[in-house]
Design an enzyme around this catalytic site. Structure first.
Site, PDB file in Angstrom:
ATOM      1  N   SER A 284      16.005  21.208 -16.347  1.00  0.00           N
ATOM      2  CA  SER A 284      14.743  22.106 -16.314  1.00  0.00           C
ATOM      3  C   SER A 284      15.329  23.242 -17.087  1.00  0.00           C
ATOM      4  CB  SER A 284      14.283  22.420 -15.174  1.00  0.00           C
ATOM      5  OG  SER A 284      13.391  23.434 -15.281  1.00  0.00           O
TER       6      SER A 284
ATOM      7  N   HIS B  72       0.566  -1.315  -0.054  1.00  0.00           N
ATOM      8  CA  HIS B  72       0.202  -0.022   0.103  1.00  0.00           C
ATOM      9  C   HIS B  72       1.001   1.128  -0.166  1.00  0.00           C
ATOM     10  CE1 HIS B  72      -3.440  -2.351   0.974  1.00  0.00           C
ATOM     11  NE2 HIS B  72      -2.623  -2.985   1.910  1.00  0.00           N
TER      12      HIS B  72
ATOM     13  N   GLN C 224      -5.280  -3.686 -43.246  1.00  0.00           N
ATOM     14  CA  GLN C 224      -4.123  -2.876 -43.436  1.00  0.00           C
ATOM     15  C   GLN C 224      -3.732  -2.024 -42.165  1.00  0.00           C
ATOM     16  OE1 GLN C 224      -3.883  -0.599 -47.260  1.00  0.00           O
ATOM     17  NE2 GLN C 224      -3.736   1.322 -46.141  1.00  0.00           N
TER      18      GLN C 224
ATOM     19  N   LYS D  29      17.178  21.181 -11.060  1.00  0.00           N
ATOM     20  CA  LYS D  29      16.410  20.075 -11.569  1.00  0.00           C
ATOM     21  C   LYS D  29      17.417  18.871 -12.138  1.00  0.00           C
ATOM     22  CE  LYS D  29      12.832  19.431 -10.877  1.00  0.00           C
ATOM     23  NZ  LYS D  29      11.728  19.597 -11.786  1.00  0.00           N
TER      24      LYS D  29
ATOM     25  N   GLU E 203       9.942   8.032 -16.771  1.00  0.00           N
ATOM     26  CA  GLU E 203       8.930   8.893 -17.022  1.00  0.00           C
ATOM     27  C   GLU E 203       8.364   8.492 -18.528  1.00  0.00           C
ATOM     28  OE1 GLU E 203       9.427  12.566 -13.863  1.00  0.00           O
ATOM     29  OE2 GLU E 203       9.642  12.815 -16.034  1.00  0.00           O
TER      30      GLU E 203
END
Length: 463
Positions: A279, A158, A324, A285, A292
């Site tokens: 970034s 979880h 096709q 960054k 991703e």
């Protein structure tokens, strides 16, 4: 003046230009040119061998096909929408090479069985390559696991801390998934490894073709037994797309964890700069773009599967122009898988594990609570009562801002007289991991056995 279509004898006027563009497939099926020529070489060899066309004509056609093949390999072959598809384009180039005798190549076959053959040949080659890339990924995971056998990370359920596990155990869980993916692809290969040529448009041919000979020439294990099935079957593509979707799902799950693990909040790993981007506005960054994008591209692979399922769901036998639409999704999935697997293996191979962060993480949580309950069970307390005792101890720790290792012996005795000084050893994170040596468990000895099994599996592909 527009050139006459190779099939134009029946028609009294040219095809509408928009219809010509709409129905043409050469924009994408030119990817099958190499397979189309390969299939034609086997077909013409059979035509000459069977006496369906003169041997001299068969030899001339074969030479012409080899000339077209050479131009293809050199990047000199031009494709035209006017000639609709890869088959007609190749045939037009052949006619340009050797003249009207090239028209004999199409004896005893249709574009319906020809295109089916091309796709079988294409997928047969590509699935073998994809399986090889998957085997390499499993090898990378095994190497990474073996070199990090001493690293313990939090295990989750979880997305909440559950029990500590070896990082190697976590990596080998994905190795197990990817091994099954290899097995799925190799099983799908059995249905890909079938030869449809010689089925004609749908009903077979009046010529004495030798389909078994062509299958042997092209390296197919068997031929389709029913000509209608042969030209209309796309199950083999669906099977590939299904296996590909499951594989991409596995990659996507792993990518999700890598995105989380590489965040400041987790800090478990650092991905190599070669597999990240920055970034345009925020200088600090370092974005896990490869992970991703693989996660994102999973959706397009799913879409390719559902797209073809939808195309096929209402088609009567045998061939229909709808078919096709079977190629672009197949080509896209093949390229997506190959690039994703290549990049993913490199990303794992160069990934740096931040040991200090994971060690801190596994010592500052309550993932050893189950082992403390088991400790009481071994002292004779029923598990349900032990569960309650430890639950209250965890609540006490949360209230006091401490962890189970910080609880004093006096505080433990207040919770249960069964606690003794040996409890601290029982809840040490390394003890917690290494007592789990049951088959498939996260204990070091168990994981070493798993590594042996993975290496034995890999050795089977090295032979």
């Amino acid at each position: 003046m527009a050139e006459t279509k190779l099939w134009g004898g029946r028609f009294t006027k040219p095809t509408n230009e928009i219809v010509e563009e709409f129905t043409a497939s050469i924009q994408f099926d030119q990817k099958l040119a190499a397979q189309d020529i390969k299939g034609s070489l086997a077909h013409v060899k059979m035509l000459g061998r069977q006496g369906i066309i003169p041997e001299a004509d068969a030899a001339k056609i074969a030479d012409g096909l080899l000339a077209v093949q050479a131009k293809l390999m050199q990047g000199e072959l031009q494709f035209s929408v006017q000639h609709e598809d890869v088959h007609m384009n190749v045939e037009k180039h052949l006619l340009d090479e050797i003249g009207p005798v090239g028209g004999k190549l199409h004896t005893g076959r249709s574009r319906n069985d020809q295109v089916a053959l091309d796709m079988h040949l294409y997928l047969k080659e590509e699935v073998a390559e994809i399986a090889g890339l998957l085997v390499r990924l499993v090898e990378v995971l095994a190497e990474k696991a073996e070199s990090h056998l001493d690293v313990i990370i939090p295990g989750y359920t979880h997305l909440q801390r559950a029990q500590p596990v070896l990082l190697a155990h976590h990596l080998l869980a994905y190795a197990g998934m990817f091994r099954r993916d290899v097995e799925r692809l190799l099983d799908a290969q059995k249905r890909i490894d079938m030869m449809p040529l010689g089925s004609g448009a749908l009903a077979g041919t009046t010529f004495p073709v030798d389909r078994e000979f062509v299958a042997e020439e092209l390296g197919f294990a068997r031929v389709y037994e029913n000509s209608m099935d042969a030209v209309s079957d796309r199950d083999f593509i669906l099977e590939f797309l299904s296996a590909a979707s499951i594989l991409m799902m596995h990659l996507s799950r792993f990518c999700e964890e890598l995105v989380l693990w590489s965040s400041t909040e987790f800090g478990f790993v650092e991905l190599d700069d070669a597999y990240c981007t920055g970034s345009s506005i925020m200088p600090q960054k370092k974005n896990p773009d490869v992970a991703e994008l693989i996660r994102g591209k999973t959706g397009r692979v799913y879409g390719n599967l559902f797209g073809l399922l939808t195309v096929l769901k209402g088609l009567p036998l045998a061939y229909n122009k709808d078919l096709q639409e079977d190629k672009e999704g197949m080509f896209d999935t093949v390229e997506t898988l190959k690039t994703s697997l290549l990049l993913f293996a490199g990303m794992i191979e160069t990934m740096h594990v931040r040991r200090e962060n994971v060690e801190k993480a596994v010592r500052e949580d309550f993932s050893n609570a189950t082992d403390l309950a088991d400790y009481l069970v071994r002292k004779g307390l029923p598990f349900r009562q032990a569960h309650e005792v430890i639950g209250k101890l965890v609540l006490f720790c949360i209230t006091e801002g401490k962890f189970l290792a910080d609880v004093t012996m006096e505080e433990y005795k207040d919770a249960s007289e069964l606690f003794e000084a040996d409890l601290y050893e029982a809840i040490d994170v390394r003890t917690v991991v290494n007592v789990r040596n049951s088959l498939g468990g996260t204990g070091t000895e168990s994981v070493k056995r798993q590594l042996v099994q993975v290496k034995e599996w890999l050795a089977g592909f090295a032979e």
